[in-house]
Design a protein around this motif. Structure first.
Motif, PDB file in Angstrom:
ATOM      1  N   ARG A   7      -1.435   4.533  -2.218  1.00  0.00           N
ATOM      2  CA  ARG A   7      -2.604   3.778  -1.792  1.00  0.00           C
ATOM      3  C   ARG A   7      -3.642   3.823  -2.907  1.00  0.00           C
ATOM      4  O   ARG A   7      -3.532   4.599  -3.865  1.00  0.00           O
ATOM      5  N   ARG A  35       2.110  -5.909  -2.990  1.00  0.00           N
ATOM      6  CA  ARG A  35       1.576  -5.984  -1.629  1.00  0.00           C
ATOM      7  C   ARG A  35       2.676  -5.626  -0.641  1.00  0.00           C
ATOM      8  O   ARG A  35       3.814  -6.098  -0.733  1.00  0.00           O
ATOM      9  N   ASN A  38       2.373  -5.544   5.363  1.00  0.00           N
ATOM     10  CA  ASN A  38       1.159  -5.546   6.181  1.00  0.00           C
ATOM     11  C   ASN A  38      -0.081  -5.949   5.377  1.00  0.00           C
ATOM     12  O   ASN A  38      -1.200  -5.897   5.895  1.00  0.00           O
ATOM     13  N   TYR A  40      -1.326  -4.428   2.683  1.00  0.00           N
ATOM     14  CA  TYR A  40      -1.934  -3.346   1.911  1.00  0.00           C
ATOM     15  C   TYR A  40      -1.409  -3.346   0.470  1.00  0.00           C
ATOM     16  O   TYR A  40      -0.249  -3.677   0.214  1.00  0.00           O
ATOM     17  N   ARG A  41      -2.284  -2.955  -0.462  1.00  0.00           N
ATOM     18  CA  ARG A  41      -1.884  -2.839  -1.866  1.00  0.00           C
ATOM     19  C   ARG A  41      -0.985  -1.615  -2.026  1.00  0.00           C
ATOM     20  O   ARG A  41      -1.235  -0.567  -1.433  1.00  0.00           O
ATOM     21  N   ASP A  42       0.004  -1.752  -2.871  1.00  0.00           N
ATOM     22  CA  ASP A  42       0.953  -0.675  -3.126  1.00  0.00           C
ATOM     23  C   ASP A  42       1.004  -0.431  -4.636  1.00  0.00           C
ATOM     24  O   ASP A  42       1.457  -1.281  -5.393  1.00  0.00           O
TER      25      ASP A  42
END
Length: 326
Positions: A7, A35, A38, A40-42
């Protein structure tokens, strides 16, 4: 860059930057994390490496917005961010800009130093050389909080000693022979090093007990010179280990009515075992004053503090210890 299960907080921590900085880099398109489904950045190891490179380049003075050639070099598979020609060009551009800024600041600094030098010497009989240093100081005032020197007994042996045969140049262009000063009393005040407005003092000077204050001390002897003479001082001399040219500038600038002697080899210290101290690479006299009567040391003032009041102290001693009539 491929994701790696990190994260944004973890990536920022590992790269040594803030989360806010990471978001800013992303807004510039320098970092493009994967991404998740969901949304969220990965972040992956490659992203952390880019973040670290941006931080390193920023510490070198390269604006974040101009790090792209370096990051592209890494992304292309280079082992180092500056392996590519575009990266080298980026270095040169920033160096050229810094050089231009340095040149501009140097010119401004020189103009300010010239103005300060002119103001410092405006009312002085002496003029600084054209290439005088750019740092100007006012040494006529004592700063607060100076350390007080302690009496270490280094002058206890002096009363009763004869002055040695040493010839020293003075600021009038003459020579003074210490064992032939003449009859009556001579006030010989010895100081470590007088500052001048265009020259820096040794590093840490104010922290050395008894070091600071040579100019105020000398101004005191200048201002009380006639009173010292009236109280029985046949002659007054200052003495330090600074060279003759330095001493002459000092004497001219302060308008001294008495000569300053130059003892660069500290021969008087060797002959009389006078106390000295080290300041950087310099060995200097400790501040003390000798009352010499008919070639013999009658009294020694040591230690001396505050130096700007010392001439009054000598004047009081002369008045309280008058020479016998006749």
């Amino acid at each position: 860059m491929h994701g790696g299960g990190m994260r944004i907080g973890e990536a920022a921590h590992r790269a040594g930057v803030t989360v806010k900085a990471v978001r800013y880099y992303e807004s510039l398109g320098l970092i493009t994390p994967a991404r998740l489904a969901n949304g969220y950045r990965d972040y992956g190891e490659g992203d952390v490496r880019l973040l670290r490179e941006i931080k390193t380049l920023s510490l070198l003075g390269i604006p974040v917005e101009r790090t792209r050639p370096f990051l592209d070099c890494l992304t292309a598979g280079s082992a180092h961010a500056d392996d590519c020609p575009a990266s080298l060009a980026g270095y040169r551009e920033v160096i050229d800009e810094l050089t231009a800024r340095i040149d501009g600041l140097t010119a401004r600094r020189a103009a300010l130093a010239a103005q300060l030098r002119e103001a410092a010497y405006r009312n002085s009989a002496a003029r600084p050389p054209d290439d005088a240093g750019e740092t100007m100081h006012d040494y006529s005032q004592l700063p607060p909080g100076l350390p007080v020197p302690e009496d270490d007994g280094a002058a206890d042996h002096l009363p009763g000693l004869k002055l040695p045969h040493i010839e020293l140049g003075d600021t009038t262009g003459g020579t003074v022979v210490l064992d032939a000063l003449g009859t009556g009393r001579t006030v010989l005040y010895i100081y470590p090093l007088a500052g001048r407005p265009d020259t820096d003092l040794p590093e840490g000077w104010n922290a050395i007990p008894g070091a600071r204050g040579c100019t105020p001390e000398t101004c005191g002897f200048r201002d009380h010179h006639q009173e010292l003479t009236d109280a029985g001082a046949a002659r007054v001399f200052g003495l330090s280990s600074q060279d003759g040219d330095y001493q002459r500038e000092f004497a001219d600038r302060l308008g001294l009515p008495f000569p300053i002697l130059s003892d660069p080899d500290r021969r008087l210290a060797d002959a009389l075992d006078l106390p000295t101290f080290r300041a950087g690479s310099l060995t200097l006299f400790k501040r003390l004053t000798l009352i010499v009567r008919d070639g013999e040391i009658e009294h020694a003032f040591y230690p001396i503090f505050p130096p700007d009041q010392h001439a009054r102290q000598v004047l009081t001693w002369l008045r309280e210890n008058p020479l016998p009539a006749g």
